[in-house]
Scaffold this active site. Structure first.
Site, PDB file in Angstrom:
ATOM      1  N   GLU A   6       0.873  -1.167   0.000  1.00 38.70           N
ATOM      2  CA  GLU A   6       0.000   0.000   0.000  1.00 38.70           C
ATOM      3  C   GLU A   6       0.918   1.227   0.000  1.00 38.70           C
ATOM      4  O   GLU A   6       1.815   1.310   0.846  1.00 38.70           O
ATOM      5  CB  GLU A   6      -0.889   0.002   1.252  1.00 38.70           C
ATOM      6  CG  GLU A   6      -1.807   1.203   1.252  1.00 38.70           C
ATOM      7  CD  GLU A   6      -2.772   1.256   2.434  1.00 38.70           C
ATOM      8  OE1 GLU A   6      -2.766   0.346   3.267  1.00 38.70           O
ATOM      9  OE2 GLU A   6      -3.521   2.248   2.478  1.00 38.70           O
ATOM     10  N   ARG A  30       5.264 -12.424   9.690  1.00 37.43           N
ATOM     11  CA  ARG A  30       5.964 -11.191   9.332  1.00 37.43           C
ATOM     12  C   ARG A  30       7.282 -11.110  10.095  1.00 37.43           C
ATOM     13  O   ARG A  30       7.463 -11.712  11.151  1.00 37.43           O
ATOM     14  CB  ARG A  30       5.095  -9.962   9.564  1.00 37.43           C
ATOM     15  CG  ARG A  30       4.585  -9.730  10.946  1.00 37.43           C
ATOM     16  CD  ARG A  30       3.903  -8.348  11.070  1.00 37.43           C
ATOM     17  NE  ARG A  30       2.897  -8.097  10.048  1.00 37.43           N
ATOM     18  CZ  ARG A  30       2.848  -6.976   9.295  1.00 37.43           C
ATOM     19  NH1 ARG A  30       3.731  -6.017   9.442  1.00 37.43           N
ATOM     20  NH2 ARG A  30       1.898  -6.798   8.421  1.00 37.43           N
ATOM     21  N   LYS A  70       4.251   0.915   9.717  1.00 41.89           N
ATOM     22  CA  LYS A  70       4.372   2.153   8.942  1.00 41.89           C
ATOM     23  C   LYS A  70       3.789   3.338   9.705  1.00 41.89           C
ATOM     24  O   LYS A  70       4.293   4.452   9.587  1.00 41.89           O
ATOM     25  CB  LYS A  70       3.671   1.992   7.592  1.00 41.89           C
ATOM     26  CG  LYS A  70       4.571   1.296   6.562  1.00 41.89           C
ATOM     27  CD  LYS A  70       3.972   1.322   5.175  1.00 41.89           C
ATOM     28  CE  LYS A  70       3.042   0.161   4.955  1.00 41.89           C
ATOM     29  NZ  LYS A  70       2.594   0.023   3.565  1.00 41.89           N
TER      30      LYS A  70
HETATM   31  P1  ATP Z   1       1.565  -1.674   7.929  1.00 40.28           P
HETATM   32  O1  ATP Z   1       0.544  -2.532   8.607  1.00 40.28           O
HETATM   33  O2  ATP Z   1       2.707  -1.242   8.790  1.00 40.28           O
HETATM   34  O3  ATP Z   1       0.986  -0.569   7.112  1.00 40.28           O
HETATM   35  P2  ATP Z   1       1.432  -3.525   5.837  1.00 40.28           P
HETATM   36  O4  ATP Z   1       1.671  -4.940   6.108  1.00 40.28           O
HETATM   37  O5  ATP Z   1       0.006  -3.102   5.739  1.00 40.28           O
HETATM   38  O6  ATP Z   1       2.225  -2.652   6.880  1.00 40.28           O
HETATM   39  P3  ATP Z   1       1.735  -3.358   3.040  1.00 40.28           P
HETATM   40  O7  ATP Z   1       2.206  -2.212   2.248  1.00 40.28           O
HETATM   41  O8  ATP Z   1       0.314  -3.734   2.956  1.00 40.28           O
HETATM   42  O9  ATP Z   1       2.159  -3.056   4.538  1.00 40.28           O
HETATM   43  O10 ATP Z   1       2.653  -4.625   2.762  1.00 40.28           O
HETATM   44  C1  ATP Z   1       2.953  -5.098   1.492  1.00 40.28           C
HETATM   45  C2  ATP Z   1       3.353  -6.529   1.586  1.00 40.28           C
HETATM   46  O11 ATP Z   1       4.470  -6.682   2.440  1.00 40.28           O
HETATM   47  C3  ATP Z   1       2.247  -7.369   2.155  1.00 40.28           C
HETATM   48  O12 ATP Z   1       2.142  -8.562   1.422  1.00 40.28           O
HETATM   49  C4  ATP Z   1       2.663  -7.608   3.567  1.00 40.28           C
HETATM   50  O13 ATP Z   1       2.146  -8.811   4.038  1.00 40.28           O
HETATM   51  C5  ATP Z   1       4.186  -7.623   3.460  1.00 40.28           C
HETATM   52  N1  ATP Z   1       4.777  -7.190   4.712  1.00 40.28           N
HETATM   53  C6  ATP Z   1       4.543  -6.053   5.384  1.00 40.28           C
HETATM   54  N2  ATP Z   1       5.232  -6.017   6.531  1.00 40.28           N
HETATM   55  C7  ATP Z   1       5.939  -7.169   6.596  1.00 40.28           C
HETATM   56  C8  ATP Z   1       6.849  -7.745   7.549  1.00 40.28           C
HETATM   57  N3  ATP Z   1       7.169  -7.106   8.684  1.00 40.28           N
HETATM   58  N4  ATP Z   1       7.372  -8.955   7.270  1.00 40.28           N
HETATM   59  C9  ATP Z   1       7.061  -9.590   6.140  1.00 40.28           C
HETATM   60  N5  ATP Z   1       6.217  -9.117   5.204  1.00 40.28           N
HETATM   61  C10 ATP Z   1       5.658  -7.926   5.417  1.00 40.28           C
HETATM   62 MG    MG Z   2      -1.414  -3.680   4.346  1.00 36.46          MG
END
Ligand code: ATP
Ligand code: MG
Length: 564
Positions: A36, A261, A271
């Site tokens: 995102e 994760r 984030k």
């Molecule tokens: P946040 O919740 O902090 O906004 P997010 O998981 O929503 O982070 P996205 O931009 O949706 O962030 O993530 C893109 C991809 O990266 C998704 O497939 C997510 O599962 C993966 N991802 C995000 N954070 C991690 C992490 N700490 N370890 C492994 N994969 C991750």
């Molecule tokens: Mg997300």
């Protein structure tokens, strides 16, 4: 660290993929990385990137970059651009570049299709009421009073929602699934909400936006993704993911697979929290070298190779855990050890005058650039009567076992001569040593003497006349506790921010060749650690070096202990 399967050497995701291919469920492998664009990528994302692109590579498949941009209030073009830059920098190239927002019209049509099938309805309840009626897993939910609206009424209301006839938040579209499901995600989830917000790509075309769950699986289906890999918190969304594919009668059905994760000690991966650090100026920006972001790590001096090796070695698992940051640093040292040029730099200078060395003489010594890599060659470093050594390398009253310089002691200067300290000159007001008067042994040139005299200490140094003045930035962990995402009850996560995580040294002396360092170049400052020329602030007029990581590898010690 995750153990891969002992016979195949593969992680559980690749095992599932093998099985799917064997059973003919899919004929090829298509993955995607779906960020995102609401912030910069971090090391957790790097794990997901390495996994998705790595699988595509291993199975001769493809991997798309897809921006999951369904929430216009938090998303920005700046983030889109940084994400593309970071994925490329990590060494990956996407096959297709897509945006969930490109599918808004299709998703809308699918929503109407569900309404026509009697599988979706417009609900006039507030978000609060909906959440209350949804109930808890142990008790059944309450159906909304609007649940049994006719198809005609639902269609009419949903079209008017799209046309902007109703205020924000006044109505939503919900799927009609099961208000008694033990899985709350299946209790008539919201598909669309009204939100007048300008989208970074579609502008003001839409005032209703689909929710993640209604967009993600369908986007995967449109792109023909076979394995939709996401993190564990989506495990209980999987029934919903599958329900939409079924209800919409989509011919291609991707498989969602969840993995744990990455969490790293002494930092945060959310984030939202990283954005707060930036907005409150606790760090200088998303690319502050203390941040766990890809851009922060890059500026800190991390290499894409080190990050990829780290991601590979931690593997994938189905249980969340905290990875020791020392392991990331271990992977980094291993890589920098192979590629970083060795140089001498004095961070806290103390002047040394070699009283028996001719005033105007300069000698140029050969120094190897990297003992790990003979092809890196050698360079010339100047030696003259006045030098700088590290303040820490001198003690007036040394304890037993101190092998560096002290009054009367003899040490080796790396690549040069043996020197002996004869006199200490101190600042009259503070008593702090400001100059050491030493003599050198001309016979010790190159590091040994004809009589094979032993000295235990070898110091780094720079020639005072030739030294380049530099700023050096030393970094420490951003947080004072190991797991800042697990904060004790009643405490605020920000109480655990390390307020001493940056130390700026402005009087450093580095060897003259570093005048030619370009932003991003990495070096090993002998005996101190790995450093890189700062990507933003370094110039030949004002050299700035970031300490990437110290030389001390606590992870190797842990490994050795573990092996007995
Ligand atoms: P946040 O919740 O902090 O906004 P997010 O998981 O929503 O982070 P996205 O931009 O949706 O962030 O993530 C893109 C991809 O990266 C998704 O497939 C997510 O599962 C993966 N991802 C995000 N954070 C991690 C992490 N700490 N370890 C492994 N994969 C991750
Ligand atoms: Mg997300």
């Amino acid at each position: 660290m995750e153990e891969a399967n002992r016979t195949t050497g593969k992680d559980f995701i690749r095992e599932i993929i093998d099985q799917d291919l064997k059973e003919g469920r899919y004929r090829e492998v298509k993955t995607r990385f779906p960020p995102e664009p609401n912030g910069y990528l971090h090391i957790g994302h790097a794990k997901s990137i390495c996994l998705n692109f790595g699988i595509a590579r291993d199975y001769q498949g493809t991997c798309n970059l897809r921006f999951d941009d369904t929430n216009p209030t938090k998303e920005e073009v700046e983030y889109v651009e940084s994400i593309m830059e970071d994925v490329r920098w990590l060494g990956f190239q996407w096959d297709g570049l897509y945006y969930a927002s490109d599918y808004f019209e299709q998703l809308y049509q699918w929503a109407e299709f569900l309404i026509q099938k009697g599988l979706a309805y417009v609900d006039d309840c507030s978000a609060e009421e909906i959440s209350t009626m949804r109930g808890a897993p142990t008790e059944p939910g309450k159906p909304s009073p609007y649940r049994n609206r006719s198809v005609e009424e639902n269609l009419d209301l949903f079209r008017r929602m799209r046309r902007g006839e109703f205020p924000d938040g006044s109505r939503v579209l919900r799927a009609k699934i099961d208000m008694n499901s033990p899985n709350l995600n299946m209790r008539d989830p919201v598909l669309y909400r009204i939100r007048r917000a300008t989208h970074h790509r579609t502008g003001d075309t839409w005032c209703i936006y689909p929710l993640y769950d209604f967009a993600h699986g369908q986007s995967d289906a449109i792109e023909g993704i076979t394995h939709s890999i996401c993190t564990l918190e989506f495990e209980n969304h999987r029934p919903l993911y599958d329900w939409f594919l079924e209800a919409l009668e989509l011919p291609h059905k991707p498989r969602q697979i969840e993995f744990a994760r990455l969490n790293l000690s002494y930092t945060v991966m959310s984030k939202r929290k990283l954005l707060e650090l930036v907005q409150e100026k606790i760090v200088t920006g998303w690319d502050d070298p203390r941040m766990p972001t890809i851009s922060g790590l890059r500026r800190r001096g991390y290499t894409p190779e080190a990050i990829r090796t780290f991601a590979e070695r931690i593997g994938v698992s189905k249980v969340n855990s905290l990875v020791d940051i020392n392991f990331l640093e271990h992977c980094l040292r291993e890589d920098l050890n192979k590629r970083a040029q060795r140089v001498m730099a004095v961070l806290y200078p103390l002047k040394v005058v070699i009283t028996n060395y001719p005033e105007d003489q300069v000698e140029w010594f050969d120094a190897e650039n990297n003992p790990e890599d003979p092809s890196a060659g050698t360079r010339k470093i100047p030696f003259c009567r006045e030098l700088y050594i590290e303040q820490d390398d001198f003690m007036e009253l040394p304890p037993k076992g101190y092998f560096r310089l002290s009054p009367g002691a003899e040490v080796r200067l790396k690549h040069a001569y043996y020197i002996t300290c004869n006199e200490v000159i101190k600042d009259p007001s503070t008593g702090v040593p400001i100059e050491l008067r030493c003599t050198y042994d001309p016979e010790s040139r190159g590091g040994s003497t004809p009589d094979n005299r032993k000295v235990k200490g070898t110091l780094h140094w720079v020639s005072a006349r030739h030294a380049v003045h530099a700023e050096v930035r030393l970094y420490d962990h951003l947080f004072t506790i190991e797991d800042p995402s697990d904060i004790p009850e009643g405490k605020d996560w920000k109480e655990f921010i390390n307020r001493d995580s940056l130390k700026i040294l402005t009087h450093c002396k580095v060897e003259p060749g570093l005048r030619d360092a370009r932003p991003g170049d990495t070096f090993q400052f002998l005996r101190q650690g790995y450093f890189c020329a700062d990507l933003k602030d370094h110039s030949s007029d004002h050299p700035v070096f970031n300490r990437t990581v110290t030389l001390k590898d606590t992870w190797s010690k842990i490994l050795k202990k573990g092996n007995g």
